[in-house]
Every structure is written in structure tokens, then in C-alpha cells.
Enzyme design. Structure first.
Site, PDB file in Angstrom:
ATOM      1  CB  THR A 168      -0.952   0.019   1.208  1.00 49.51           C
ATOM      2  OG1 THR A 168      -0.221  -0.314   2.391  1.00 49.51           O
ATOM      3  CG2 THR A 168      -2.069  -0.979   1.036  1.00 49.51           C
ATOM      4  CG  HIS A 169       0.655   6.111  -0.861  1.00 50.44           C
ATOM      5  ND1 HIS A 169       0.840   6.950   0.226  1.00 50.44           N
ATOM      6  CD2 HIS A 169       1.226   6.734  -1.907  1.00 50.44           C
ATOM      7  CE1 HIS A 169       1.483   8.033  -0.169  1.00 50.44           C
ATOM      8  NE2 HIS A 169       1.721   7.940  -1.455  1.00 50.44           N
ATOM      9  N   GLY A 170       1.512   4.065   1.791  1.00 49.38           N
ATOM     10  CA  GLY A 170       2.391   4.493   2.875  1.00 49.38           C
ATOM     11  C   GLY A 170       3.612   3.607   3.032  1.00 49.38           C
TER      12      GLY A 170
END
Length: 559
Positions: free
Chosen positions: A516-518
Site C-alpha cells: 500500500t501507498h504508505g
């Protein structure tokens, strides 16, 4: 059984009605229709709205032997908390497998494979050339989409154009993206398997993904740094940014009244990234070009960054660390040529991970700009009070409005605004829900915080390293700046959060997984990160001293 689409996207807030329909009926709906040759997705039923949030119905895939295998392989990397919930459901007799490979499914897989496999082989053999061809193809597609959107004459035309645009997206983009991304992920999987026998081999593999080139979000941050450097180089612009708040700077930018050097640099950046913003996958959310105050807030902190903390320096150090990790892992395994080959494919192609969403956001940006123009016409006709009010309506209501049949327009919009305001106060939402009332709120390691270790939180390790620092809880990146070295603690992130990572010493997050992005951005900036920590923004508090271990997934409260 439904899982939270919001959790996967790192979005805690409700979606606007127009944003719900854009995803449910057009973006996801058209994708499902393309994948299944029109058998699913026509009614937009895969995504359902609960409390303004979107939940994906995965009952049928879970009851299919192949679908279950795919979900059980992919979900742990996307959102381990969802997989933890499914583990409690899969033994239920009502969730037993009732289907498998069918002739229709086999034919569909074969049809896709005929197109995808040759491109996959080409991407493995010539990764740089393959990636450049992909970028050219996507840019040509988006430019063509913009020209088509500009031809819309009224609101009714624009709604029809939205359907057409996202109907053409899957067949024109997905067969080009899948093989390139697979040419990065399969080598990453092989490398992870090879490294499993090496002490701290997983950390070395994650380090190889630091400073990944060709990531559109990282490239955006580096270009924003160039804007800050342009402001730093001009005394008038720098003094102006020091002496005015972000709100004043935003208003001056919209009027074109900033010092010429700053105005030109920001305009150039906005031409490329002005369609981005907080929760940008939601069609109804404002973009930086409309409300640039968050961007000005970021630039005010960027212009005071010391050279050793500059994004380009951090990115370069990540590239160097990745090179060292590749060399070390090759020596540890005893197959340096194989590790170099696999790592080169990962580093060349894994950066395109964010390209599908970025492409959708670009298309939504063009549609939104045109929609706001139509909204201004309705404001002038006193049909609505604000052009942005259109996004509080569903597509069928927008069609009725375009034909003059929506008689309670302003009342409906006022009611929707009140509903969204009330729902925004709801901070805790289940990751998974089922039709029998089952609701799962927990993260990846909900039960790890035992009485024997009251000061220890356990989650998913996604970026290696250890860091001690003070917690800074952030709910809205538009209203927050981080002091250098603070630990960013939040529910989830999307690309609009990326500038905060420059100042963060570590990341702890409630939702998310390895891909995921983070997690991806934390690895690229080389900061330790732990995700999947249930209700972490309430369990920790501002200023609390903690130790984050991104290799073990442990967050230890020190005071």
C-alpha cells in the site's frame, strides 16, 4: 462478505455521491465487465455503500477455489487486517467452495494470456524499453481522453462522456499494465523466496526497493522540491513565503499575484499535478488547482529544509542503499548474477505500481474541471448555490438535473451535506462485514498487545530499520506540518500525504500492507514503518516517545 475499499485506499472519510458512482458504476464496474466479458459489473453491485464508505463484495470469489487462492495470496500484501478477518470466516459452512475452473473462465484466461504473456516476456527481456512504451501509450490515451471530454456541450453530454471514458480504460490500459507489473512482482517474489534462508534476508529485499525510480508520486515530490529550490533562489519569493501564511499565498496564487519566480514555478507544477489532492480517487474531492492551500503549506516547510534533508539527497541515498543491498544479498545467496538480474527488473518496473491510479486521477481531473464549468452555468441560473454542489448528487440525479426534472435539487444537496458532515465524525469502521452481522475492526495483530507487554503494539513490518522519536498524530495532511524527525501516526495515506514523509522519522499506520501507498513511500524514503495497528491514532498520543522497529513490526512505548 464485504471488505473495506476505504481501508485499502487509506481513506477514513466518506465518499461524495458522485465519487461513489464514478467508482461503483464506471471505474470498477467497467473493469469487471471487461474481465468477465460482460457477465458482471453492469449494475455496479460489486461495490456497496455503507455509511458513505465503499465495501467490495467478495463472496463469489471466496466461494470459488481459484478466486479464494488469489485473494489469500494478494490480500496479506495489500491489507493484512482484512485477511485476518477472512481467516475467521473461511471455515463457516456458508463460505464453503462451490465452484472452480469453468470453461468460460478458462477461455477468458486464455484470451488475456495471448495478449499479456508476450508482453510479459518482452518486459523481462527489455524492461526499460517496455516501460517507456507503456508511458507513451498511457500519455497518448489520457491526451485523447481530454480532447473527447472538451467536446462535451452540457451536463448530459458530460455524464455520457464519463461512461465512455471509463468503458475504454480497461481494454486500452490494463493489458499493457499487467505484464509490466508482473515482470517486477514475480522477480520480487522469487527474490523474497531466495532471501528467506539468509539472516535478515527480508530486510535486504525491502531495501532493494528503496529509492525506486519511475514512481509517479516520488517524481511529483522531487518536482515539488524543484519548486521550493526555485523559491529559495529568489530573495523576493523566499521573503514572501516567510512573511505570509499558506491561506494568503494560496489566494495570491489563484489571482496570479505571487512574485513572478514563485508564480511561474508553481504554475508549471500545477500543469502536471494540479489534479491531485487529498483522497483524490474520490471524484467529489477538491484538487490542488482549486484549493492550493495544502500545497502552499507544504512549500512553506520545504523552503526551510536543510540541504542534507533534501528529497533528492534522500532519494539518492536510497538508491545507494538499494545497490549495496543487492550486492550483499547476491554474496549471501551465492548467486550475484541472478540477484542482479532480478533486482534490475524490480527497480526498473516496480515503480509503475502507482500508474493505474495516477492515470485514473488524471482522467477524473479532466472530468471534474469540465463538471465545474457546467456547475458555474447552473449557479448563474440559480439552480444550485455552488458549482461543487454537483458532486453531492448521484449520476441519475445529475441526468435528471440536466433535463430540468430534479425539482428538490437544493434540498437534496443540503441533506447530503449534513449527512456527510455527520459521517465524517465516524472515525472507527469495520475492515470486513458480513450479511449475518459479523463485523471485524481489528488490524493485522489485534491480540498482540497483552497484559504481559502493555507498552508494546504489534503490527505488520513493511519498511526495515529502528527509530526512536516523538509521535505526531495526523488526521488531515492539509492542516498539518511535521517537525523534522517526528513519527507520523495516521489512519492511512494516499499520494497527497507524500510530502510529510520527508520530515518523518518513522511511520505507524492503522491500515495498509506491504504494497500500500504508505509502506511503499516509507521504503523509498528509508524510514522504518509498521502498519496494521488497530486504532493506533487513539492508542498513542501526540508527543509520546516510542521506538518503531520496521523489521519486527513492534512499536514500543517508551514513555
Amino acid at each position: 462478505v464485504y471488505f473495506s475499499f476505504n481501508s485499502v485506499q487509506g481513506i477514513g472519510a466518506p465518499f461524495y455521491p458522485a465519487g461513489q458512482d464514478a467508482l461503483r458504476r464506471w471505474i470498477v464496474g467497467e473493469l469487471l465487465q471487461w474481465i468477465t466479458w460482460g457477465r458482471h459489473g453492469t449494475e455496479g453491485g460489486f461495490l456497496q455503500t455503507v455509511a458513505g464508505r465503499l465495501y467490495a463484495n467478495i463472496t463469489n470469489p471466496l466461494r470459488n477455489s481459484i478466486g479464494r487462492r488469489i485473494l489469500c495470496k494478494t490480500l496479506p500484501a495489500i491489507e493484512p487486517g482484512i485477511m485476518a478477518a477472512l481467516d475467521q470466516l473461511l471455515d463457516d459452512p456458508d463460505m464453503s467452495i462451490n465452484s472452480g475452473m469453468t470453461l468460460f473462465f478458462a477461455l477468458r484466461v486464455l484470451a488475456v494470456a495471448i495478449v499479456v504473456v508476450p508482453r510479459f516476456i518482452f518486459s523481462v527481456l527489455c524492461p526499460n524499453w517496455s516501460r517507456k512504451r507503456l508511458v507513451r501509450h498511457i500519455n497518448d490515451f489520457v491526451d485523447g481522453t481530454e480532447r473527447r471530454i472538451e467536446k462535451a456541450n452540457d451536463l448530459s453530454d458530460l455524464i455520457e462522456m464519463e461512461r465512455e471514458v471509463f468503458k475504454t480504460f480497461p481494454p486500452n490500459i490494463i493489458p499493457h499494465l499487467w505484464p509490466r507489473f508482473a515482470a517486477a512482482m514475480i522477480p520480487l517474489y522469487i527474490l523474497t523466496e531466495l532471501a528467506s534462508s539468509v539472516p535478515k534476508g527480508n530486510d535486504l529485499v525491502l531495501t532493494i526497493t528503496r529509492g525506486l525510480p519511475h514512481n509517479v508520486t516520488t517524481e511529483m515530490d522531487l518536482k515539488l522540491w524543484q519548486v521550493a529550490k526555485a523559491i529559495q533562489s529568489d530573495r523576493q519569493s523566499l521573503d514572501h513565503f516567510h512573511s505570509n501564511d499558506a491561506s494568503t499565498l494560496a489566494n495570491e496564487y489563484l489571482r496570479g499575484d505571487l512574485p513572478s519566480t514563485a508564480q511561474y514555478a508553481i504554475c508549471k507544477f500545477m500543469d502536471e499535478y494540479g489534479m491531485r489532492g487529498l483522497y483524490e480517487i474520490d471524484f467529489g474531492r477538491t484538487r490542488w488547482r482549486e484549493e492550493p492551500q495544502p500545497l502552499m503549506n507544504t512549500l512553506k516547510s520545504y523552503v526551510d529544509i536543510k540541504e542534507e534533508h533534501a528529497p533528492d539527497k534522500i532519494f539518492a541515498s536510497g538508491e545507494a542503499a538499494a545497490k549495496d543491498a543487492t550486492k550483499k544479498l547476491g554474496q549471501e545467496i551465492g548467486k550475484p548474477w541472478l540477484v542482479n538480474f532480478l533486482a534490475s527488473r524490480i527497480r526498473c518496473l516496480a515503480g509503475i505500481r502507482e500508474m493505474p491510479k495516477f492515470t485514473i486521477v488524471r482522467m477524473l481531473g479532466h472530468l471534474r474541471a469540465k463538471m465545474l464549468m457546467e456547475g458555474e452555468k447552473l449557479v448563474n441560473e440559480q439552480v444550485i448555490d455552488d458549482a461543487k454542489d454537483l458532486f453531492y448528487l448521484y449520476d441519475d440525479e445529475l441526468e435528471s438535473l440536466s433535463k430540468g426534472r430534479l425539482t428538490r435539487c437544493k434540498t437534496i444537496i443540503a441533506e447530503r451535506k449534513a449527512e456527510m458532515k455527520a459521517e465524517t465524525e465516524r472515525t472507527r469502521l469495520p475492515r470486513v462485514i458480513a450479511s449475518d452481522g459479523f463485523a471485524y475492526y481489528g488490524g493485522a495483530a489485534t491480540n498482540a498487545n497483552t497484559k504481559d507487554a502493555p507498552n508494546v503494539l504489534c503490527g505488520e513490518p513493511v519498511s526495515p530499520g529502528t527509530y526512536e522519536g516523538r509521535i505526531r498524530i495526523v488526521h488531515d495532511p492539509r492542516e498539518t506540518t511535521l517537525s523534522q524527525g517526528q513519527i507520523l501516526c495516521c489512519h492511512g495515506t494516499d499520494p497527497s500525504w507524500t510530502p510529510l514523509f520527508l520530515s518523518a522519522g518513522a511511520l505507524v499506520m492503522e491500515v495498509g500492507g506491504l504494497m500500500t501507498h504508505g509502506s511503499v513511500v516509507a521504503r523509498e524514503y528509508g524510514i522504518p514503518a509498521v502498519v496494521g495497528l488497530e486504532n493506533v491514532t487513539e492508542r498513542l498520543s501526540d508527543g509520546q516517545l516510542v521506538r518503531v522497529d520496521g523489521s519486527s513490526g513492534i512499536v514500543e512505548i517508551l514513555e
